[in-house]
Write a protein that holds these residues in place. Structure first.
Motif: not given
Length: 358
Positions: A114, A117, A121, A155, A158
């Protein structure tokens, strides 16, 4: 009574006892000899038994022993350490491929995912804005490339965390039956912890070996028949793989076969008595082994033709416990003698007492 006289009397008694015991056993031999001599003196043909040669189906087999193996087998273990939060498997039940069996606590990894992420973003939004400024000449290419690189790194982070989360889920690698489980809810496990076994037992494999002298006669696709203890009847299988070398210690060739197990009667680990069918002959000419007479120049049999005996040289092939295959020398319909073989001669008249069936 002197000692020498006692010895003589004892010897006579023993001799008489031996004669009385042996006489019933040797009497038939004398009777048969008398009967044969009587037939010869009277000119009557000798009575013999015979067998009519007919094409029959035989199989050239070799016998071996082996073990039954699961088609696929694996010990279920975890790739990571952690506490079990959920168990979805039932002992002895079937599971499908990729079905979830065990779930390990992944709350920390979920939090890391989380956070990563959120950072991704934010970085993606910043990269979008800087791309617009770059098109208008508001920032340098170098500044934009640094922001784009940050997005790509996030990325990858993640993806790494998601891969770690996937390792907290133990799934079935193939469809099969679960064995006994060795963990419970709340257990802390590591990659060395044995959880359970998973086996696919339809079909099953059979491992066995044959002597090296058969190495050029065994082929992939050869049929086998086998039995196991505790199960009635025989099972069929087919060789699908052959070890490409001979074991130098045992001088045997390792083979592996497959057999259907739709009813689940075959259990991995069971001992199997195996018959390997090397060749099936549909029209073999078989005669009793006792009818074959060895000679210096080969082998022969006695045939019954037109009321008398005819010698016939033959060439033999496959042998079984009681019969031998004749590959040259006789034809279907010939009558081969099975008794009186020591008395008969070429051209001697005989009388068939009984013709045995194959």
């Amino acid at each position: 009574m002197s000692s020498s006289l006692k010895k003589i009397v004892t010897g006579v008694v023993i001799f008489v006892a031996v004669v009385l015991i042996a006489y019933p056993k040797v009497k038939p031999l004398f009777s048969e000899g008398e009967e044969t001599a009587s037939q010869q003196n009277s000119g009557a043909p000798l009575s013999v038994d015979a067998v009519m040669v007919e094409p029959t189906r035989v199989q050239d087999k070799i016998f071996s022993t082996g073990s039954i193996l699961a088609n696929e087998e694996v010990e279920l273990r975890s790739e990571v350490s952690g506490k079990i939060t959920d168990i979805y498997l039932d002992e002895g039940k079937m599971v499908d491929k990729n079905q979830l069996l065990i779930k390990i606590n992944d709350s920390e990894l979920q939090a890391q995912l989380q956070r990563a992420q959120y950072r991704l973003n934010l970085a993606s939004e910043r990269e979008r804005r800087q791309q617009q400024l770059l098109e208008k000449g508001g920032i340098s290419q170098e500044d934009y490339d640094a922001t784009l690189n940050e997005v790509n790194v996030l990325k990858s982070e993640v993806q790494l965390i998601r891969a770690q989360i996937d390792k907290t889920e133990i799934r079935a690698p193939f469809r099969g039956r679960v064995g006994l489980k060795y963990v419970s809810d709340g257990s802390y496990i590591s990659p060395t912890t044995r959880i359970a076994s998973l086996q696919n037992i339809n079909p099953v494999k059979l491992d066995f070996s044959v002597p090296e002298r058969y190495v050029n006669r065994v082929r992939v696709g050869d049929d086998i028949s086998f039995t196991v203890q505790g199960t009635e009847g025989a099972f069929d299988g087919e060789i699908y793989a052959i070890e490409p070398k001979i074991d130098s210690q045992t001088r045997t060739l390792q083979l592996r076969a497959l057999s259907d197990n739709d009813e689940g009667l075959l259990v991995p680990g069971a001992f199997a008595d195996i018959e390997l069918i090397l060749e099936t002959i549909d029209d073999a000419l078989m005669i009793p082994t006792i009818s074959l007479i060895p000679e210096l120049q080969g082998q022969k049999v006695y045939l019954f033709k037109n009321g008398s005996v005819a010698e016939q040289r033959v060439e033999t092939g496959l042998r079984t416990a009681e019969r031998v295959r004749i590959v040259d020398g006789i034809q279907p319909g010939d009558t081969v003698l099975t008794t009186g073989l020591l008395q008969v001669r070429q051209g001697m008249p005989v009388r068939i007492n009984e013709i045995q069936s194959q």
